[in-house]
Design a protein around this motif. Structure first.
Motif, short mmCIF file in Angstrom:
data_model
loop_
_atom_site.label_atom_id
_atom_site.label_comp_id
_atom_site.label_asym_id
_atom_site.label_seq_id
_atom_site.Cartn_x
_atom_site.Cartn_y
_atom_site.Cartn_z
N ILE A 93 -16.21 -4.66 6.77
CA ILE A 93 -15.18 -3.73 6.25
C ILE A 93 -14.07 -4.51 5.55
CG2 ILE A 93 -13.37 -2.09 6.95
CD1 ILE A 93 -15.35 -1.19 9.18
N THR A 94 -13.66 -5.58 6.16
CA THR A 94 -12.60 -6.43 5.59
C THR A 94 -13.04 -7.01 4.25
OG1 THR A 94 -11.99 -7.01 7.84
CG2 THR A 94 -11.04 -8.36 6.11
N ASP A 95 -14.30 -7.47 4.20
CA ASP A 95 -14.83 -8.04 2.95
C ASP A 95 -14.84 -6.99 1.84
OD1 ASP A 95 -17.32 -10.38 4.27
OD2 ASP A 95 -15.17 -10.57 3.90
N GLN A 96 -15.30 -5.76 2.23
CA GLN A 96 -15.35 -4.68 1.22
C GLN A 96 -13.94 -4.38 0.70
OE1 GLN A 96 -17.28 -1.47 3.26
NE2 GLN A 96 -19.36 -2.22 2.78
N GLN A 100 -12.52 -4.71 -3.09
CA GLN A 100 -11.93 -3.59 -3.85
C GLN A 100 -10.53 -3.98 -4.38
OE1 GLN A 100 -11.96 -0.31 -1.15
NE2 GLN A 100 -14.13 0.17 -1.55
N THR A 101 -9.74 -4.59 -3.52
CA THR A 101 -8.38 -5.00 -3.91
C THR A 101 -8.44 -6.01 -5.06
OG1 THR A 101 -7.76 -4.76 -1.59
CG2 THR A 101 -6.21 -5.94 -2.99
N ARG A 102 -9.42 -6.95 -4.91
CA ARG A 102 -9.58 -7.98 -5.96
C ARG A 102 -9.96 -7.33 -7.29
NH1 ARG A 102 -13.18 -11.20 -3.36
NH2 ARG A 102 -11.53 -12.21 -2.19
N ALA A 103 -10.87 -6.31 -7.22
CA ALA A 103 -11.30 -5.64 -8.44
C ALA A 103 -10.13 -4.88 -9.09
CB ALA A 103 -12.43 -4.67 -8.10
N GLN A 104 -9.31 -4.21 -8.24
CA GLN A 104 -8.16 -3.46 -8.77
C GLN A 104 -7.15 -4.40 -9.44
OE1 GLN A 104 -6.80 -1.42 -5.29
NE2 GLN A 104 -8.13 0.35 -5.63
N LEU A 105 -6.92 -5.53 -8.79
CA LEU A 105 -5.98 -6.52 -9.35
C LEU A 105 -6.50 -7.08 -10.67
CD1 LEU A 105 -4.97 -8.45 -6.09
CD2 LEU A 105 -3.45 -7.07 -7.51
N GLY A 109 -5.07 -6.91 -14.64
CA GLY A 109 -4.81 -8.14 -15.34
C GLY A 109 -4.24 -9.25 -14.49
N ILE A 110 -4.39 -9.04 -13.19
CA ILE A 110 -3.86 -10.10 -12.30
C ILE A 110 -5.06 -10.90 -11.75
CG2 ILE A 110 -2.53 -10.58 -10.19
CD1 ILE A 110 -1.25 -7.75 -10.68
#
Lengths: 114, 171
Positions: A93-96, A100-105, A109-110
């Protein structure tokens, strides 16, 4: 007439079947066997169950102790497996969430390093 | 706890005729009967059993003797040998003839040896030991009905066989 009263044939049978004398020296031979080593081979009728009971009691106690120990081990292993499963689920769950957070960032453009 | 030697000797001397006779009439062989009698007394000696009275001793010895004699009979799984017949004729027929014709005694002994084991045991206990059917049932641990049936069938067989061979004595 009494239920167990005998008729003539039965009375004759009783007269025909008297006790007979034991062979000469039987008592002496019995006493010799009782005093000798051969008697040791005879299993004591009353003592055998007592010995058997003691052995059986010990075996039962050992089996119970083993059962309790095995049950405890099984329970402990089951708890360990459950904890491992929960940990694996939490990691997944943490990995997912991180992905997701990484993809949103990334979409924003971050760029973050791993 | 093993029994005191003096007391044991007294029991052997008191009951050896009963034990040997029972073993002989069940096994039909004097050698086997002596082995059975020795084993029964040694079992008593080693048993540590608390035997409170002569009746208790007699009951115990009868039961053990019958069990051991029938075991011996099954182990051999054959009809008793002629040894008992010879034994009866040579050593004891004369004594019995005082009370009854030796020919009848010998014939009844022979007919008895021809009975199936369960019937023979019941007949010997009833007519040699003069025990009542309820006493036999208690000794053998059998229902009274079984004992009565074995006695009745055993007697029928004996009567039938005896009627054929000794009509002049049996009516």
């Amino acid at each position: 007439m009494n239920e167990f009263e005998q008729d003539e044939f039965e009375r004759e049978l009783t007269r025909a079947l008297p006790r007979v004398d034991a062979p000469e020296g039987l008592a002496v031979r019995i006493m010799e066997r009782a005093a000798g080593p051969a008697a040791a081979k005879i299993v004591p009728i009353r003592r055998w169950p007592v010995v058997q009971q003691r052995w059986f009691g010990g075996a039962l106690a050992a089996a119970l102790a083993l059962g309790v120990f095995a049950g405890e081990q099984l329970h402990r292993r089951h708890k360990q497996e459950l904890a491992d499963q929960q940990f694996a689920t939490a990691v997944r769950i943490t990995d997912q969430a991180l992905d997701q957070t990484r993809a949103q960032l990334l979409r924003a453009g971050i760029q973050i390093s791993q | 706890m093993a029994m005191d030697g003096t007391e044991f000797r007294r029991l052997v001397e008191t009951h050896q005729r009963m034990v040997f006779s029972l073993a002989l009439r069940v096994t039909g062989e004097s050698g086997v009967a002596e082995e059975v009698a020795q084993d029964a007394f040694l079992a008593l000696f080693r048993s540590g059993e608390r035997l409170e009275s002569e009746d208790h001793v007699r009951f115990w010895l009868r039961r053990v003797t019958v069990h051991r004699a029938t075991d011996a009979l099954r182990r051999r799984s054959r009809q008793p040998e002629a040894a008992a017949e010879e034994w009866m004729e040579e050593d004891h027929a004369e004594e019995n003839s005082a009370a009854l014709n030796a020919a009848i005694v010998a014939l009844l002994e022979e007919l008895l040896r021809g009975l199936p084991e369960a019937m023979r045991v019941a007949v010997v206990l009833r007519y040699q030991e003069e025990m009542s059917p309820p006493e036999i049932a208690a000794l053998l641990g059998q229902p009274l009905a079984t004992v009565k049936s074995n006695l009745q069938r055993g007697l029928q067989m004996l009567r039938r066989k005896a009627a054929v061979t000794m009509k002049e004595y049996v009516r």
